[in-house]
Design an enzyme around this catalytic site. Structure first.
Site, short mmCIF file in Angstrom:
data_model
loop_
_atom_site.label_atom_id
_atom_site.label_comp_id
_atom_site.label_asym_id
_atom_site.label_seq_id
_atom_site.Cartn_x
_atom_site.Cartn_y
_atom_site.Cartn_z
N TRP A 157 3.14 16.60 -5.90
CA TRP A 157 3.72 15.13 -6.25
C TRP A 157 3.30 15.22 -7.05
O TRP A 157 2.05 15.85 -8.64
CB TRP A 157 2.54 14.68 -5.83
CG TRP A 157 1.90 13.10 -6.97
CD1 TRP A 157 1.14 12.32 -7.69
CD2 TRP A 157 2.14 11.70 -6.67
NE1 TRP A 157 1.41 11.04 -7.97
CE2 TRP A 157 1.82 10.68 -7.12
CE3 TRP A 157 3.42 11.70 -5.25
CZ2 TRP A 157 2.73 9.56 -7.33
CZ3 TRP A 157 4.04 9.79 -4.95
CH2 TRP A 157 3.45 8.97 -6.22
N LYS A 196 3.55 -3.39 -2.48
CA LYS A 196 3.00 -2.13 -3.05
C LYS A 196 3.58 -2.24 -4.43
O LYS A 196 3.53 -2.04 -5.19
CB LYS A 196 2.92 -0.90 -1.97
CG LYS A 196 2.47 0.73 -3.06
CD LYS A 196 0.85 0.34 -3.50
CE LYS A 196 0.24 0.89 -4.23
NZ LYS A 196 -1.03 0.74 -4.74
N ASN A 220 -2.33 22.47 -6.20
CA ASN A 220 -3.37 21.39 -6.54
C ASN A 220 -4.13 20.83 -7.78
O ASN A 220 -5.17 21.74 -7.53
CB ASN A 220 -3.27 20.68 -5.47
CG ASN A 220 -4.15 19.99 -4.95
OD1 ASN A 220 -3.32 18.53 -5.73
ND2 ASN A 220 -4.44 19.11 -4.12
N GLY A 221 -3.20 20.16 -8.51
CA GLY A 221 -4.44 20.06 -9.68
C GLY A 221 -3.79 19.88 -10.77
O GLY A 221 -2.25 20.40 -11.08
N HIS A 260 -13.94 -26.83 -19.78
CA HIS A 260 -13.48 -26.77 -20.16
C HIS A 260 -12.39 -27.24 -18.83
O HIS A 260 -10.69 -27.18 -18.81
CB HIS A 260 -12.36 -25.92 -21.21
CG HIS A 260 -12.85 -26.20 -22.32
ND1 HIS A 260 -12.99 -27.62 -23.26
CD2 HIS A 260 -13.28 -24.91 -22.83
CE1 HIS A 260 -13.74 -26.79 -24.06
NE2 HIS A 260 -14.18 -25.54 -24.43
N GLU A 315 -9.71 -9.26 -12.03
CA GLU A 315 -9.09 -8.07 -11.26
C GLU A 315 -9.88 -7.83 -9.36
O GLU A 315 -8.98 -7.76 -8.62
CB GLU A 315 -9.40 -6.39 -11.97
CG GLU A 315 -8.79 -5.35 -11.52
CD GLU A 315 -8.12 -4.78 -10.16
OE1 GLU A 315 -6.45 -5.95 -10.77
OE2 GLU A 315 -7.79 -4.23 -9.58
N CYS A 370 -1.59 16.94 -4.86
CA CYS A 370 -0.01 17.90 -4.35
C CYS A 370 -1.39 18.06 -2.80
O CYS A 370 -2.13 17.88 -2.40
CB CYS A 370 0.29 19.14 -5.18
SG CYS A 370 1.38 18.15 -6.47
N GLU A 418 -6.19 -10.50 -2.75
CA GLU A 418 -5.12 -9.96 -1.94
C GLU A 418 -5.13 -8.91 -0.71
O GLU A 418 -5.09 -9.47 0.18
CB GLU A 418 -5.03 -8.08 -3.06
CG GLU A 418 -4.17 -8.49 -4.29
CD GLU A 418 -3.85 -7.17 -4.69
OE1 GLU A 418 -2.80 -7.19 -5.32
OE2 GLU A 418 -4.75 -6.64 -4.77
N ARG A 446 0.58 10.88 2.51
CA ARG A 446 0.45 11.26 1.39
C ARG A 446 1.22 10.77 0.27
O ARG A 446 0.43 10.24 -0.88
CB ARG A 446 -0.12 11.88 0.92
CG ARG A 446 -1.35 13.06 1.39
CD ARG A 446 -1.65 14.37 1.79
NE ARG A 446 -2.01 14.99 -0.08
CZ ARG A 446 -2.88 15.92 0.25
NH1 ARG A 446 -3.89 15.47 1.01
NH2 ARG A 446 -3.29 16.24 -0.94
N LYS A 487 -8.02 -8.81 -6.81
CA LYS A 487 -8.53 -7.94 -4.85
C LYS A 487 -8.95 -8.35 -3.55
O LYS A 487 -8.43 -8.42 -2.82
CB LYS A 487 -9.07 -6.72 -5.93
CG LYS A 487 -9.37 -5.49 -6.16
CD LYS A 487 -8.29 -4.91 -5.53
CE LYS A 487 -7.15 -5.20 -6.08
NZ LYS A 487 -6.10 -5.19 -7.16
C1 G6P Z 1 2.55 -5.80 -6.72
C2 G6P Z 1 1.59 -4.69 -6.57
C3 G6P Z 1 0.77 -4.91 -7.29
C4 G6P Z 1 0.21 -4.43 -8.41
C5 G6P Z 1 1.68 -4.49 -8.85
C6 G6P Z 1 2.47 -3.98 -10.04
O1 G6P Z 1 2.59 -6.80 -6.93
O2 G6P Z 1 1.09 -5.22 -5.12
O3 G6P Z 1 -1.14 -4.69 -6.85
O4 G6P Z 1 -0.69 -4.23 -8.97
O5 G6P Z 1 2.74 -5.26 -8.23
O6 G6P Z 1 2.27 -3.17 -9.83
P1 G6P Z 1 3.16 -1.17 -10.81
O7 G6P Z 1 3.58 -0.56 -10.10
O8 G6P Z 1 4.16 -2.13 -11.40
O9 G6P Z 1 1.48 -0.93 -11.34
#
Ligand code: G6P
Length: 620
Positions: free
Chosen positions: A77, A615, A103-104, A516, A493, A2, A500, A27, A497
């Site tokens: 939020w 996103k 906020n919190g 393998h 992961e 928030c 991406e 935000r 990253k």
């Molecule tokens: C998209 C984003 C990723 C994210 C994935 C799942 O591919 O680019 O960064 O991990 O969606 O998104 P979600 O909102 O379901 O966690």
């Protein structure tokens, strides 16, 4: 998270507050509201119209015509209570004389609410925040009844803040004390701006930047009493505190990112906070504390024989961490599924299966479809999401919220560690619920989990050295990330990253599988990054890395601070603080996020908006 804003000036504050709300829009928010205090009392306007609430407020004649010289505003939020008009802030006390914005998260709001209800207070929202308004009212009437006069508003406010558990930035105004904004904080940010025309408060300097010349960042457990021409700062016991106001040289754009060069960098730095917030109010003994809004009766879980975890992208990786943790602690078999595959592969589901969908946004179409399929198959369905009121929450039996706040950068960072927090905490609680863990064991694990936030802080403090090491690989085009046990999800992961945001070729692999097939690809142009923090397969991983080195690939490792021998074998090491092995993904990912970041910057990429990516993916 928030956003709060307040203004107290010699002139009208309506436009300042509305402009401030617009500045907080970046935000993300689900509702917004404003309260204005003039001679006739508090006016309150608030809406939960997704992405339109601020626009709606800005055209209201009541807001535009207001002559009020003091007011508060808020972008919400949601964390407790769905986004709707009643749950939007500000919140009033019973008398309608005082209004708060918050906020919190107030961890002990249920107890406080019950206590206040018993004293006759009436609540109109489902938020945790509303208790604050009523508690100030209650404390004020207590102080008044004792006839102890001076500073009663300030004293009632400090009494209230002392009774709150959790994280908060709270601001209050009252028609009985119409010159003053009181604001206090614990963990959530507050900045006070001092200007020529008056004074301002906000959770985000960008909202008040143009009105103030100097700024004071309030510290935890401090209260600021702000009038149009004065600022006093106290601790929660109301001892005065010296402060220095300093100018801020940021532009508005810089201020949005709190001075960081990108949202991604800001969000990486918010990871310990997101992690801590997500664990607030949760513990080991009460499974129900993990469910928000929509609840399972934990007894419904007693019949569960199998759990399926489904997600996409980063959420799939946190699911993998959870699989290891649940099987280890709760001894319930867990299957892991990519959401886009799940419903097409005929999974065997019935009422004894629990399907958990993990999705930061709550809108990823494949995850939604997977959960719909699970529901139709009579499985029990739980979702883990960062967005209250998102589509996924409409068709499930229970919800667990992460509390990372809005994540703006496309690449998930703080939402990932928040998912790990809730899933690891839930795994321990499930272990307790299933009778596998003793209370003392579960409590110890949970305390260690909470302590990961401090380990993350230590790792974040090494940003410069991590980025410096990353710079060495600026000409490398092929990366393999390898790990075993909990190092495996981290390698996936980390590779994601890197792909991406740097657009480089990166693969995450379970280290034991390398021989393998993939080992054939390795040569001196490849960099292999081993997740070599301590776990039960540490020695085996080192052997795998030797195999790699003998193919002339360059080897880099992530290793624990306490590992005295690793430097005998490897030159390039990202050191991270030690953690219990099942929690290592939380900390081990941090240098690798910086690696991806640094390489993306070196390749001049738009870090926050990488090419070809969204996103949230709402198409199959
Ligand atoms: C998209 C984003 C990723 C994210 C994935 C799942 O591919 O680019 O960064 O991990 O969606 O998104 P979600 O909102 O379901 O966690």
């Amino acid at each position: 998270m928030c956003g709060i804003i307040g203004a107290v000036t010699g002139e009208k504050v309506n436009q300042i507050l509305i402009d401030g709300l617009k500045k907080l829009e970046y935000r993300g928010y689900d509702s917004a509201g404003v309260t204005l205090l003039d001679g006739s009392g508090l006016e309150l306007y608030k809406y939960a119209h997704l992405n339109q609430s601020i626009e709606k407020l800005s055209v209201m004649p009541q807001v535009n015509d207001s002559m009020a010289a003091i007011g508060l505003a808020h972008t919400r939020w949601a964390t407790h209570g769905v986004p709707n008009d009643l749950n939007a802030h500000p919140h009033l006390d019973c008398s309608g004389k005082l209004a708060i914005v918050h906020n919190g998260i107030i961890e002990n709001f249920r107890e406080l609410k019950e206590m206040l209800k018993d004293s006759g207070h009436e609540f109109i929202s489902n938020t945790d925040s509303e208790v604050i308004a009523h508690l100030i009212e209650e404390n004020l009437s207590l102080i008044k009844s004792e006839g102890s006069g001076a500073d009663e508003f300030l004293r009632a406010f400090s009494m209230t803040l002392k009774a709150l558990l959790g994280t908060f930035a709270v601001a209050v105004i009252s028609s009985e004390y119409p010159d003053t904004i009181l604001v206090g904080k614990n963990m959530s940010p507050v900045v006070v701006g001092l200007g020529n025309m008056g004074n301002f408060i906000s959770s985000d300097v960008s909202a008040i930047l143009e009105h103030a010349e100097k700024f004071v960042y309030l510290q935890d457990l401090q209260i600021a009493a702000v009038t149009k021409s004065s600022l006093k700062i106290y601790d929660f016991d109301l001892s005065g505190i010296e402060f220095a106001a300093t100018p801020v040289t940021w532009s508005y754009k810089d201020a949005q990112k709190a001075g960081y060069e990108t949202f991604m960098l800001k969000e990486i730095h918010e990871e310990p906070y997101a992690f801590t917030e997500t664990l607030l109010g949760r513990s080991t003994d009460k499974l129900e504390l993990y469910f928000d809004e929509i609840h399972f009766d934990p007894h419904e879980l007693a019949d569960i024989r199998k759990i399926f975890l489904v997600g996409c992208g980063t959420s799939y990786h946190s699911a993998m961490v959870a699989k290891y943790a649940i099987e280890h602690w709760a001894r319930i078999p867990v299957e892991l599924d990519i959401a886009s595959e799940f419903r097409y592969r005929d999974p065997v589901l019935d009422s004894t299966t629990l399907v958990v969908g993990i999705t930061q946004s709550g809108e990823t179409i494949d995850t939604l479809a997977a959960l719909n399929f699970a529901r139709k198959s009579r499985a029990k369905v739980l979702c883990v999401t960062n967005v209250v009121g998102s589509t996924v929450t409409n068709n499930v039996d229970a919800v667990m919220f992460t509390r990372a706040g809005p994540e703006i950068s496309v690449a998930a960072t703080k939402s990932y560690v928040a998912q790990l927090a809730v899933l690891l905490g839930f795994s321990i609680a499930l272990g307790r619920f299933s009778g596998v863990l003793f209370k003392s064991e579960a409590d110890r694990y949970f305390a260690d989990l909470q302590n990961c936030a401090s380990m993350m802080e230590i790792a974040l403090g090494r940003e410069t050295s991590y980025r410096k090491l990353a710079e060495k690989f600026k000409d490398t085009r092929d990366f393999f990330f390898i790990g075993r046990h909990m190092g495996y999800p981290t390698s996936l992961e980390a590779a994601l990253k890197l792909k991406e945001i740097s657009y480089l070729h990166a693969e995450g692999y379970p280290a034991g599988e390398l021989k393998h097939g993939p080992i054939a690809v390795l040569d001196s142009n490849t960099t292999v990054i081993g997740i070599a923090t301590k776990n039960k397969l540490y020695e085996k991983l080192l052997s795998n890395l030797e195999e790699v080195r003998s193919r002339n690939a360059r080897v880099v490792v992530v290793a624990n601070d306490s590992d005295n021998s690793v430097s005998n074998y490897f030159d390039d090491i990202f050191y991270v603080p030690d953690t219990f092995d099942l929690f290592s993904p939380v900390v081990d990912i941090i240098p690798l996020q910086f690696l991806a970041y640094e390489l993306a910057v070196r390749h001049n990429n738009d870090v926050d908006k990488p090419r070809n990516l969204a996103k949230t993916v709402t198409v199959e």
